[in-house]
Design a protein around this motif. Structure first.
Motif, PDB file in Angstrom:
ATOM      1  N   GLY A  15     -11.233  52.446  58.116  1.00 48.35           N
ATOM      2  CA  GLY A  15     -11.208  53.208  57.583  1.00 48.35           C
ATOM      3  C   GLY A  15      -9.694  54.287  57.571  1.00 48.35           C
ATOM      4  N   GLY A  16      -8.843  53.611  58.450  1.00 50.98           N
ATOM      5  CA  GLY A  16      -7.184  53.248  58.473  1.00 50.98           C
ATOM      6  C   GLY A  16      -6.607  53.044  56.796  1.00 50.98           C
ATOM      7  N   VAL A  17      -7.148  51.804  57.103  1.00 53.83           N
ATOM      8  CA  VAL A  17      -7.414  50.842  55.205  1.00 53.83           C
ATOM      9  C   VAL A  17      -7.820  51.482  54.039  1.00 53.83           C
ATOM     10  CG1 VAL A  17      -7.402  48.951  53.482  1.00 53.83           C
ATOM     11  CG2 VAL A  17      -7.113  49.063  56.113  1.00 53.83           C
ATOM     12  N   LEU A  18      -8.166  53.005  54.495  1.00 54.34           N
ATOM     13  CA  LEU A  18      -8.903  53.778  52.854  1.00 54.34           C
ATOM     14  C   LEU A  18      -8.322  55.374  53.137  1.00 54.34           C
ATOM     15  CD1 LEU A  18     -12.316  53.648  52.847  1.00 54.34           C
ATOM     16  CD2 LEU A  18     -11.287  52.766  51.321  1.00 54.34           C
ATOM     17  N   ILE A  19      -7.768  55.186  54.080  1.00 56.85           N
ATOM     18  CA  ILE A  19      -6.167  56.177  54.398  1.00 56.85           C
ATOM     19  C   ILE A  19      -4.915  55.825  53.176  1.00 56.85           C
ATOM     20  CG2 ILE A  19      -4.604  57.453  55.602  1.00 56.85           C
ATOM     21  CD1 ILE A  19      -7.344  59.505  55.478  1.00 56.85           C
ATOM     22  N   LEU A  20      -4.695  54.179  53.472  1.00 57.11           N
ATOM     23  CA  LEU A  20      -3.550  53.691  53.227  1.00 57.11           C
ATOM     24  C   LEU A  20      -3.883  54.139  51.781  1.00 57.11           C
ATOM     25  CD1 LEU A  20      -0.594  52.895  53.593  1.00 57.11           C
ATOM     26  CD2 LEU A  20      -2.089  50.516  53.655  1.00 57.11           C
ATOM     27  N   VAL A  21      -4.502  53.489  50.680  1.00 53.27           N
ATOM     28  CA  VAL A  21      -5.188  53.159  49.802  1.00 53.27           C
ATOM     29  C   VAL A  21      -5.343  55.146  49.586  1.00 53.27           C
ATOM     30  CG1 VAL A  21      -6.739  53.176  48.149  1.00 53.27           C
ATOM     31  CG2 VAL A  21      -6.150  51.177  49.708  1.00 53.27           C
ATOM     32  N   SER A  22      -5.611  56.179  49.957  1.00 53.11           N
ATOM     33  CA  SER A  22      -5.697  57.478  49.229  1.00 53.11           C
ATOM     34  C   SER A  22      -4.362  57.498  49.097  1.00 53.11           C
ATOM     35  CB  SER A  22      -6.460  58.034  50.433  1.00 53.11           C
ATOM     36  OG  SER A  22      -6.027  59.578  49.721  1.00 53.11           O
ATOM     37  N   ASP A  23      -2.779  57.653  50.052  1.00 52.92           N
ATOM     38  CA  ASP A  23      -2.426  57.959  50.179  1.00 52.92           C
ATOM     39  C   ASP A  23      -1.144  57.331  49.141  1.00 52.92           C
ATOM     40  OD1 ASP A  23      -2.020  59.110  52.251  1.00 52.92           O
ATOM     41  OD2 ASP A  23      -1.379  58.653  53.774  1.00 52.92           O
ATOM     42  N   ALA A  24      -1.617  55.968  48.613  1.00 49.79           N
ATOM     43  CA  ALA A  24      -0.904  55.229  47.366  1.00 49.79           C
ATOM     44  C   ALA A  24      -1.070  55.490  46.060  1.00 49.79           C
ATOM     45  CB  ALA A  24      -0.932  53.484  47.759  1.00 49.79           C
ATOM     46  N   LEU A  25      -2.430  56.432  46.131  1.00 50.30           N
ATOM     47  CA  LEU A  25      -2.995  56.711  44.880  1.00 50.30           C
ATOM     48  C   LEU A  25      -1.923  58.343  45.105  1.00 50.30           C
ATOM     49  CD1 LEU A  25      -6.890  56.160  45.531  1.00 50.30           C
ATOM     50  CD2 LEU A  25      -5.161  55.392  43.429  1.00 50.30           C
ATOM     51  N   ILE A  26      -2.219  58.705  46.062  1.00 46.05           N
ATOM     52  CA  ILE A  26      -1.727  60.439  46.108  1.00 46.05           C
ATOM     53  C   ILE A  26       0.191  59.926  45.680  1.00 46.05           C
ATOM     54  CG2 ILE A  26      -0.728  62.389  46.843  1.00 46.05           C
ATOM     55  CD1 ILE A  26      -3.602  61.959  48.582  1.00 46.05           C
ATOM     56  N   ALA A  27       0.867  58.476  46.128  1.00 42.78           N
ATOM     57  CA  ALA A  27       2.110  59.070  46.239  1.00 42.78           C
ATOM     58  C   ALA A  27       2.531  58.276  44.406  1.00 42.78           C
ATOM     59  CB  ALA A  27       2.699  57.739  46.858  1.00 42.78           C
ATOM     60  N   THR A  28       1.403  57.258  43.724  1.00 40.46           N
ATOM     61  CA  THR A  28       1.349  57.134  42.551  1.00 40.46           C
ATOM     62  C   THR A  28       1.757  57.784  41.612  1.00 40.46           C
ATOM     63  OG1 THR A  28       0.080  54.814  42.931  1.00 40.46           O
ATOM     64  CG2 THR A  28       0.332  55.207  41.279  1.00 40.46           C
ATOM     65  N   THR A  47     -12.280  58.047  49.061  1.00 39.29           N
ATOM     66  CA  THR A  47     -10.718  57.180  49.527  1.00 39.29           C
ATOM     67  C   THR A  47     -10.785  58.089  50.707  1.00 39.29           C
ATOM     68  OG1 THR A  47      -8.326  57.532  48.777  1.00 39.29           O
ATOM     69  CG2 THR A  47     -10.190  55.472  48.023  1.00 39.29           C
ATOM     70  N   CYS A  48     -10.482  59.103  50.685  1.00 41.39           N
ATOM     71  CA  CYS A  48     -10.334  60.167  52.371  1.00 41.39           C
ATOM     72  C   CYS A  48     -11.660  60.183  52.739  1.00 41.39           C
ATOM     73  CB  CYS A  48      -9.884  61.428  51.387  1.00 41.39           C
ATOM     74  SG  CYS A  48      -9.159  62.576  52.909  1.00 41.39           S
ATOM     75  N   LEU A  49     -12.483  60.825  51.911  1.00 40.77           N
ATOM     76  CA  LEU A  49     -14.340  60.903  52.679  1.00 40.77           C
ATOM     77  C   LEU A  49     -14.631  59.781  53.220  1.00 40.77           C
ATOM     78  CD1 LEU A  49     -15.186  63.448  50.627  1.00 40.77           C
ATOM     79  CD2 LEU A  49     -14.779  64.758  52.976  1.00 40.77           C
ATOM     80  N   GLY A  50     -14.395  58.774  52.029  1.00 36.30           N
ATOM     81  CA  GLY A  50     -14.419  57.771  53.256  1.00 36.30           C
ATOM     82  C   GLY A  50     -13.644  57.494  54.662  1.00 36.30           C
ATOM     83  N   ALA A  51     -12.888  57.054  54.296  1.00 36.98           N
ATOM     84  CA  ALA A  51     -11.805  56.847  55.581  1.00 36.98           C
ATOM     85  C   ALA A  51     -12.455  57.603  56.713  1.00 36.98           C
ATOM     86  CB  ALA A  51     -10.494  56.763  55.345  1.00 36.98           C
ATOM     87  N   VAL A  52     -12.612  59.090  56.142  1.00 32.09           N
ATOM     88  CA  VAL A  52     -12.722  59.905  57.659  1.00 32.09           C
ATOM     89  C   VAL A  52     -14.029  59.767  58.566  1.00 32.09           C
ATOM     90  CG1 VAL A  52     -13.537  62.201  58.264  1.00 32.09           C
ATOM     91  CG2 VAL A  52     -11.684  61.565  57.023  1.00 32.09           C
ATOM     92  N   LEU A  53     -15.247  59.371  57.594  1.00 34.29           N
ATOM     93  CA  LEU A  53     -16.700  58.544  57.711  1.00 34.29           C
ATOM     94  C   LEU A  53     -16.049  56.882  58.571  1.00 34.29           C
ATOM     95  CD1 LEU A  53     -19.363  59.007  57.976  1.00 34.29           C
ATOM     96  CD2 LEU A  53     -19.524  57.500  55.575  1.00 34.29           C
ATOM     97  N   LEU A  54     -15.513  56.390  58.131  1.00 30.92           N
ATOM     98  CA  LEU A  54     -15.499  55.151  59.024  1.00 30.92           C
ATOM     99  C   LEU A  54     -14.662  55.433  60.065  1.00 30.92           C
ATOM    100  CD1 LEU A  54     -14.372  52.816  55.735  1.00 30.92           C
ATOM    101  CD2 LEU A  54     -16.929  52.826  57.165  1.00 30.92           C
ATOM    102  N   ILE A  55     -13.726  56.232  60.752  1.00 33.19           N
ATOM    103  CA  ILE A  55     -12.877  56.211  61.380  1.00 33.19           C
ATOM    104  C   ILE A  55     -14.363  57.048  62.557  1.00 33.19           C
ATOM    105  CG2 ILE A  55     -10.765  57.661  62.181  1.00 33.19           C
ATOM    106  CD1 ILE A  55      -9.274  56.970  59.976  1.00 33.19           C
ATOM    107  N   ALA A  56     -14.662  57.864  61.858  1.00 30.92           N
ATOM    108  CA  ALA A  56     -15.813  58.579  62.958  1.00 30.92           C
ATOM    109  C   ALA A  56     -16.419  57.436  63.525  1.00 30.92           C
ATOM    110  CB  ALA A  56     -16.194  60.153  62.359  1.00 30.92           C
ATOM    111  N   LEU A  57     -17.112  56.537  62.593  1.00 33.07           N
ATOM    112  CA  LEU A  57     -17.987  56.223  63.122  1.00 33.07           C
ATOM    113  C   LEU A  57     -17.877  54.967  63.406  1.00 33.07           C
ATOM    114  CD1 LEU A  57     -19.849  55.922  59.855  1.00 33.07           C
ATOM    115  CD2 LEU A  57     -20.785  56.855  62.201  1.00 33.07           C
TER     116      LEU A  57
END
Length: 67
Positions: A15-28, A47-57
């Motif tokens: 999930g942390g990696v997906l947050i990184l991907v999400s932020d990279a997409l925003i920055a790009t 990617t953000c919703l998937g990250a939140v789900l994975l972190i919570a799980l």
């Protein structure tokens, strides 16, 4: 987030990696106007919703395992 989440559980780390991907997409989209990502809003939210789900799980899995 990506580094700290790896200490919780491997799902939280993913999930942390997906947050990184999400932020990279925003920055790009904001800082590199010559690059356009098709359906960028969809991919950022997915990617953000998937990250939140994975972190919570990951947190729940750690709590139930007693680690």
């Amino acid at each position: 987030m990506a580094v700290l989440a790896t200490g919780v559980h491997r799902w939280a780390g993913a999930g942390g990696v997906l947050i990184l991907v999400s932020d990279a997409l925003i920055a790009t989209g904001e800082f590199v106007p010559s690059v356009t990502v098709p359906q960028s809003g969809f991919w950022v939210m997915a990617t953000c919703l998937g990250a939140v789900l994975l972190i919570a799980l990951g947190v729940l899995r750690r709590d139930t395992s007693g680690a």
